[in-house]
Design an enzyme around this catalytic site. Structure first.
Site, mmCIF file in Angstrom:
data_model
loop_
_atom_site.group_PDB
_atom_site.id
_atom_site.type_symbol
_atom_site.label_atom_id
_atom_site.label_comp_id
_atom_site.label_asym_id
_atom_site.label_seq_id
_atom_site.Cartn_x
_atom_site.Cartn_y
_atom_site.Cartn_z
ATOM 1 N N GLU A 34 34.680 42.759 43.905
ATOM 2 C CA GLU A 34 34.314 43.957 43.131
ATOM 3 C C GLU A 34 32.827 43.996 42.795
ATOM 4 O OE1 GLU A 34 36.967 42.144 42.704
ATOM 5 O OE2 GLU A 34 38.726 43.421 42.408
ATOM 6 N N HIS A 128 33.226 40.521 38.597
ATOM 7 C CA HIS A 128 33.346 41.776 37.839
ATOM 8 C C HIS A 128 33.711 41.459 36.398
ATOM 9 C CE1 HIS A 128 37.658 41.075 37.964
ATOM 10 N NE2 HIS A 128 37.447 40.671 39.210
ATOM 11 N N HIS A 140 38.609 44.199 35.189
ATOM 12 C CA HIS A 140 39.996 43.752 35.002
ATOM 13 C C HIS A 140 39.999 42.225 34.955
ATOM 14 C CE1 HIS A 140 39.611 43.211 39.373
ATOM 15 N NE2 HIS A 140 40.536 42.276 39.250
#
Ligand SMILES: [Zn+2]
Length: 298
Positions: A34, A128, A140
């Site tokens: 990500e 991320h 997340h």
């Protein structure tokens, strides 16, 4: 003449000695996707996405850049873990021959499987932000569909925090994180002033201003070199033991059913509590929660 020969012999023996005494430096690289430059949506992140095949190359290039940087700072041995999605994103034929790769799931130490006390530093590439962070592309923690919070000893941790704690159990510090500016900020707040390579700036969950893949690799190479050169000054992130995990689900039923286990407590409607003797036990529990289903085969 004999004097020249003698001097030559002395010089040669010095070179041999310095090669023998050159310290081994082992570096662990945990790679997610990500936080790779250009990644903004699911179109780049999995085999169904129309841009995925190209972004596997970009991810591989950023890992290669981290390897080159680590080597330039004296890394002699490197282990890479493919820690995104199915764990089979990196184009392994493009990595140097003396690098080994950890692939696929499950694995007891999750995104840092293979780490041990012989390593000198850990580098996080393509990371991320965590699920409780309002900022960051695709924020997340481990399972975007299922987890609303992961707390260790009362502190909410993103993936970088959990993985830093596992490395910290073995006395290994995290030296670098790469990704958007929110993940670098988040990691510094939790782990202290580590090197950060900011390759993009989030505009929202699914949007960002980004460096190009080439510019990103250049930056990562430079930051990885600085990070490994200074890793001796960094402190490992160690948790007090035993380690208490609080795992908050987006839904009710995982908490309800996990609390059937005698060593799992239901803290509230969405949350279970598990106590491990150390963070390695907590990691195994999390990996169990993420991967167990009765239909597992083979
Ligand atoms: Zn991740």
């Amino acid at each position: 003449m004999w004097l020249k020969a003698l001097m030559l012999m002395i010089m040669l023996s010095m070179i041999v000695v310095s090669a023998e005494t050159q310290p081994k430096r082992k570096v662990y690289i945990s790679a997610d996707m990500e936080g790779i430059a250009g990644v903004v949506t699911g179109e780049q992140l999995g085999p169904q996405g129309f841009e995925y095949q190209r972004f596997r190359e970009f991810m591989t290039n950023e890992v290669l850049a981290a390897i080159e940087g680590a080597r330039a700072a004296g890394a002699t041995e490197i282990l890479v873990s493919d820690s995104h999605g199915n764990g089979q994103n990196l184009l392994i034929e493009r990595l140097p021959k003396d690098v080994q790769i950890v692939r696929s799931w499950p694995r007891p130490l999750m995104m840092v499987e293979g780490i041990d006390s012989t390593f000198d530093a850990v580098l996080f590439v393509g990371y991320h932000t965590g699920t409780t962070n309002a900022e960051g592309v695709r924020a997340h923690t481990m399972s975007s569909a299922n987890f609303a919070d992961v707390r260790l000893n009362g502190v909410s941790v993103p993936e970088a925090g959990l993985n830093a704690a596992i490395a910290g159990h073995f006395g290994v510090p995290v030296a670098l994180i790469t990704g958007d500016d929110a993940v670098v900020k988040e990691a510094r707040a939790l782990l202290g002033d580590l090197e950060g390579a900011v390759v993009k700036w989030p505009l929202g969950f699914h949007s960002a201003r980004t460096l190009t893949p080439d510019a990103s690799c250049e930056l990562i190479r430079e930051k990885a070199k600085a990070a490994v050169a200074r890793s001796g000054q960094r402190k490992p992130y160690r948790l007090k033991t035993p380690v208490e995990l609080e795992l908050r689900f987006k839904n009710y039923r995982p908490a309800e059913v996990l609390a059937y286990l005698p060593n799992v407590e239901r803290a509230d409607a969405h949350t279970v509590r598990f106590r491990g003797k150390d963070v390695l036990e907590v990691a195994r529990f999390l990996e169990f929660v993420l991967h167990y289903e009765p239909g597992l085969a083979p």
